[in-house]
Design an enzyme around this catalytic site. Structure first.
Site, PDB file in Angstrom:
ATOM      1  N   LYS A   1       0.850  -1.184   0.000  1.00 55.71           N
ATOM      2  CA  LYS A   1       0.000   0.000   0.000  1.00 55.71           C
ATOM      3  C   LYS A   1       0.884   1.231   0.000  1.00 55.71           C
ATOM      4  CE  LYS A   1      -3.998  -1.973   2.353  1.00 55.71           C
ATOM      5  NZ  LYS A   1      -4.785  -1.965   3.603  1.00 55.71           N
ATOM      6  N   GLU A   2       0.469   2.226  -0.775  1.00 56.83           N
ATOM      7  CA  GLU A   2       1.182   3.496  -0.810  1.00 56.83           C
ATOM      8  C   GLU A   2       0.194   4.623  -0.589  1.00 56.83           C
ATOM      9  OE1 GLU A   2       3.045   3.658  -4.697  1.00 56.83           O
ATOM     10  OE2 GLU A   2       1.259   4.506  -5.603  1.00 56.83           O
TER      11      GLU A   2
ATOM     12  N   LYS B   1       4.376  14.836  -7.686  1.00 54.83           N
ATOM     13  CA  LYS B   1       3.537  13.910  -6.913  1.00 54.83           C
ATOM     14  C   LYS B   1       4.454  12.916  -6.221  1.00 54.83           C
ATOM     15  CE  LYS B   1       0.862  10.789  -9.029  1.00 54.83           C
ATOM     16  NZ  LYS B   1      -0.307  10.217  -9.711  1.00 54.83           N
TER      17      LYS B   1
END
Length: 154
Positions: free
Chosen positions: A68-69, A81
């Site tokens: 997960k990021e 970003k």
């Protein structure tokens, strides 16, 4: 131990046009669609693509299974970003930081530079795992993005 890996490429579209892809979730969806041998699935756990958005990336069998990021920075003015791993993958191998940054840099009105950078920090006792860091998937994503942008040029 702290390290960085970076790649960049020139794209024949305006920085504004490139950021419309890089600054949104469209980049993730495009990578998921165009790189099925590298990315099995990308789920949006939370958010709409802005800061705080959490994605779960699932990879094909035989690789890092998933992670997960969280988007920690989405700067539309500077066209930057950043996402940091918050669960799984490198964090399970002694990394205390694994950050991915995409930047779109204006060259002129019809061309820009896209740059991908990985910044990482790994505990001393796990320093041998630093060799796991590769920018290959980000480079493939940049190529897919460049092809998409060139083909769909406004």
């Amino acid at each position: 131990m702290f390290g960085t890996v970076s790649k960049e490429m020139e794209v024949q579209v305006s920085a504004t046009e490139a950021w419309e892809l890089y600054g949104t979730l469209l980049l993730s969806k495009l990578a998921e669609k165009e790189l099925p041998n590298d990315i099995q699935k990308i789920d949006i756990i939370q958010g709409d693509g802005g800061e705080g958005t959490i994605l779960k990336l699932t990879f094909p069998p035989g690789t890092i299974s998933s992670y997960k990021e969280k988007f920690t920075k989405v700067d539309n003015e500077k066209r930057v970003k950043e996402a940091e791993l918050i669960e799984g993958a490198y964090l399970d191998f002694g990394f205390t930081l694994y950050r991915v940054r995409f930047e779109v840099i204006e060259k002129n009105e019809n061309s820009c530079i896209t740059r991908s950078t990985i910044e990482y920090e790994v505990k001393e006792e796990a320093v041998a795992n630093a060799s796991m860091v590769t920018i290959e998937l980000l480079l493939k994503t940049m190529v897919v993005a460049a092809n998409y942008l060139t083909k769909n040029k406004k």
